[in-house]
Design a protein around this motif. Sequence first.
Motif, PDB file in Angstrom:
ATOM      1  N   THR A  54     -22.696 -20.917  21.714  1.00 39.05           N
ATOM      2  CA  THR A  54     -21.588 -21.402  20.888  1.00 39.05           C
ATOM      3  C   THR A  54     -20.148 -20.813  21.449  1.00 39.05           C
ATOM      4  N   ARG A  55     -20.210 -19.525  21.941  1.00 39.89           N
ATOM      5  CA  ARG A  55     -18.914 -18.996  22.215  1.00 39.89           C
ATOM      6  C   ARG A  55     -18.576 -19.748  23.783  1.00 39.89           C
ATOM      7  N   HIS A  56     -19.781 -20.215  24.240  1.00 43.21           N
ATOM      8  CA  HIS A  56     -19.437 -20.920  25.753  1.00 43.21           C
ATOM      9  C   HIS A  56     -18.971 -22.364  25.415  1.00 43.21           C
ATOM     10  N   ALA A  57     -19.522 -22.875  24.435  1.00 40.48           N
ATOM     11  CA  ALA A  57     -18.814 -24.366  24.006  1.00 40.48           C
ATOM     12  C   ALA A  57     -17.320 -24.024  23.352  1.00 40.48           C
ATOM     13  N   GLU A  58     -17.279 -23.164  22.845  1.00 46.65           N
ATOM     14  CA  GLU A  58     -15.509 -23.059  22.337  1.00 46.65           C
ATOM     15  C   GLU A  58     -14.796 -22.776  23.635  1.00 46.65           C
ATOM     16  N   LEU A  59     -15.224 -21.947  24.391  1.00 48.87           N
ATOM     17  CA  LEU A  59     -14.174 -21.811  25.590  1.00 48.87           C
ATOM     18  C   LEU A  59     -14.202 -23.003  26.614  1.00 48.87           C
ATOM     19  N   MET A  60     -15.187 -23.887  26.565  1.00 46.86           N
ATOM     20  CA  MET A  60     -14.816 -25.068  27.080  1.00 46.86           C
ATOM     21  C   MET A  60     -13.865 -25.930  26.642  1.00 46.86           C
ATOM     22  N   MET A  96     -11.586 -24.870  24.689  1.00 43.94           N
ATOM     23  CA  MET A  96     -10.278 -24.286  24.924  1.00 43.94           C
ATOM     24  C   MET A  96      -9.750 -24.888  26.042  1.00 43.94           C
ATOM     25  N   VAL A  97     -10.384 -24.794  27.210  1.00 42.63           N
ATOM     26  CA  VAL A  97     -10.219 -25.102  28.434  1.00 42.63           C
ATOM     27  C   VAL A  97      -9.641 -26.737  28.496  1.00 42.63           C
ATOM     28  N   ASP A  98     -10.508 -27.334  27.743  1.00 40.50           N
ATOM     29  CA  ASP A  98     -10.157 -28.666  27.603  1.00 40.50           C
ATOM     30  C   ASP A  98      -8.810 -29.106  26.914  1.00 40.50           C
ATOM     31  N   THR A  99      -8.567 -28.324  25.862  1.00 41.72           N
ATOM     32  CA  THR A  99      -7.466 -28.361  24.944  1.00 41.72           C
ATOM     33  C   THR A  99      -6.424 -28.037  25.879  1.00 41.72           C
ATOM     34  N   LEU A 135      -3.016 -20.984  22.823  1.00 46.81           N
ATOM     35  CA  LEU A 135      -3.697 -19.780  23.143  1.00 46.81           C
ATOM     36  C   LEU A 135      -3.584 -18.965  21.569  1.00 46.81           C
ATOM     37  N   CYS A 136      -2.621 -18.925  21.232  1.00 48.75           N
ATOM     38  CA  CYS A 136      -2.297 -18.258  20.091  1.00 48.75           C
ATOM     39  C   CYS A 136      -3.180 -18.663  18.579  1.00 48.75           C
ATOM     40  N   GLY A 137      -3.699 -17.641  18.201  1.00 48.44           N
ATOM     41  CA  GLY A 137      -4.643 -17.762  16.769  1.00 48.44           C
ATOM     42  C   GLY A 137      -6.074 -18.103  17.353  1.00 48.44           C
ATOM     43  N   ARG A 138      -6.127 -19.258  18.175  1.00 46.13           N
ATOM     44  CA  ARG A 138      -7.339 -19.445  18.615  1.00 46.13           C
ATOM     45  C   ARG A 138      -8.110 -18.528  19.493  1.00 46.13           C
ATOM     46  N   ARG A 171     -12.924 -14.769  32.771  1.00 49.06           N
ATOM     47  CA  ARG A 171     -13.191 -16.029  33.689  1.00 49.06           C
ATOM     48  C   ARG A 171     -12.524 -17.533  33.198  1.00 49.06           C
ATOM     49  N   ALA A 172     -12.651 -17.847  32.103  1.00 48.71           N
ATOM     50  CA  ALA A 172     -12.193 -19.065  31.430  1.00 48.71           C
ATOM     51  C   ALA A 172     -10.519 -18.727  31.390  1.00 48.71           C
ATOM     52  N   MET A 173     -10.071 -17.549  31.066  1.00 46.31           N
ATOM     53  CA  MET A 173      -8.768 -17.537  31.054  1.00 46.31           C
ATOM     54  C   MET A 173      -7.972 -17.639  32.465  1.00 46.31           C
ATOM     55  N   ASP A 174      -8.873 -17.162  33.637  1.00 47.86           N
ATOM     56  CA  ASP A 174      -8.337 -17.537  34.878  1.00 47.86           C
ATOM     57  C   ASP A 174      -8.165 -18.700  35.243  1.00 47.86           C
ATOM     58  N   VAL A 175      -9.199 -19.436  34.757  1.00 48.83           N
ATOM     59  CA  VAL A 175      -9.224 -21.109  34.976  1.00 48.83           C
ATOM     60  C   VAL A 175      -7.846 -21.602  34.111  1.00 48.83           C
ATOM     61  N   MET A 176      -7.560 -21.308  33.109  1.00 49.24           N
ATOM     62  CA  MET A 176      -6.581 -22.016  32.393  1.00 49.24           C
ATOM     63  C   MET A 176      -5.190 -21.255  33.031  1.00 49.24           C
ATOM     64  N   ALA A 177      -5.180 -20.209  33.698  1.00 44.61           N
ATOM     65  CA  ALA A 177      -3.953 -19.744  34.215  1.00 44.61           C
ATOM     66  C   ALA A 177      -3.729 -20.434  35.583  1.00 44.61           C
ATOM     67  N   ARG A 178      -4.785 -20.806  36.122  1.00 45.43           N
ATOM     68  CA  ARG A 178      -4.417 -21.712  37.421  1.00 45.43           C
ATOM     69  C   ARG A 178      -3.929 -22.990  36.934  1.00 45.43           C
TER      70      ARG A 178
END
Length: 420
Positions: free
Chosen positions: A122-128, A130-133, A157-160, A276-283
């Motif tokens: 579930t956390r992995h799906a939430e991260l994906m 977030m990256v899509d959003t 990112l804030c709140g979520r 790792r997900a944050m690194d992708v979003m930062a890029r």
Amino acid sequence: MPLPVALVDRETVVRRLNFAATGLAGVRAGYATGRPLAALLTPGDRAAFRSQAAAVARGEGDRGLTVRLQQRPDEPLLATLTALRPPDEPQPAVLVVFQAGSARGSGAAPRPPRVPDLAESTRHAELMEMVDTMASTLLQLPPGERESVLSEASGVLCGRFADWIVADLVDGGLRRVTCLGPSDPASGALLRAMAEQDPADCPVVLEAARAGNGALQVQPEDVEGFGHDPSGTPVLARAEVSSLMCVPLGAPGPVAGVLTLFRTGSARPFSMAEGRAMDVMARHVALAMRRPVPDGWTTCLKNAPVEVAGENSCASASSAAASGTVPESSVPPPAGPRTPPGALASRPPSASPSASSPGSRPSTPSESGRSPLRPGPPRPRPEPADRGPHADPAAPGPAGPGPAGVDPTGPGPADGCNSA
């Protein structure tokens, strides 16, 4: 090798990981390289692991201790540390071998195959999600607006993803652009203090901006890592930060900005997967900040509003001109004169095709969708010849024979009658 093995330096910075170690830690070798191995351990085991690694690197003999990973805090691991001198390197390295069990007893039978965890999935799906959003939000922003990109990314990112978001722009120096935090009144004063803070007074931000080094800390040991508020209290202590993440935007390469994220109180600390997900979003954010402005977009950037999902993305130029957002000179004129509704019905019909302009053929209903009998323009009447005051009314005029009172050239629009 079947056992998890890591090669680190005297400060536990990872230099090599074998495949078994990546599976045990839950990170890829390329991501873990250059980051301290102690960051993967629980906060209570980090200090002991660092001190033992430093002792082994100084040549004080092999060591062994029990540690636990953040991803698996209930599974003790026996870490055996031994000195290793790589060729062509002046300083010795430390070889770390992990085994199941503890230093007081050997490990039991090998662990059974891991069953997929529903909470982890579930956390992995939430991260994906977030990256899509984040990607969807960045794609809707106009190019060339670096501050808008940072503000919109912080809002996603804030709140979520984090309780506090601080965005700093690297523009010759460090400049704070956005500071978002909890909405409760108790956090208002701290939020204003952080917004007015000089980013150069924050060591973690300064390190990320200058060297491009990110940081992921759980229970930060240096409470002064994010500077102080006006009263001199460390910001991390006043906000009760339990974990932080500082991510440079653009590394490797020139850093365009820095995003700092806090989780406070009893919130779940940042994991390596979230890092790792944050690194992708930062890029993605860095790419959006560096998008060049195409030629001819100056007017669009000044006048066109930012499109958001769910709205009509095709605000036509005519409607924009009516609202005053586009200059009239940029609106193309209509292709021809527009006939008001009902104008054709108010005109008298004409049955003569000669009323049309010379050289044109009469239109058919299949071509124009209207009646083929269309009124022509008014034609000038010929001047009557001067036949004198006693001229015979029945005498033929110069235009030819015909009854009196009939226009030999045919009817015009003013006659109101059809041609014979």
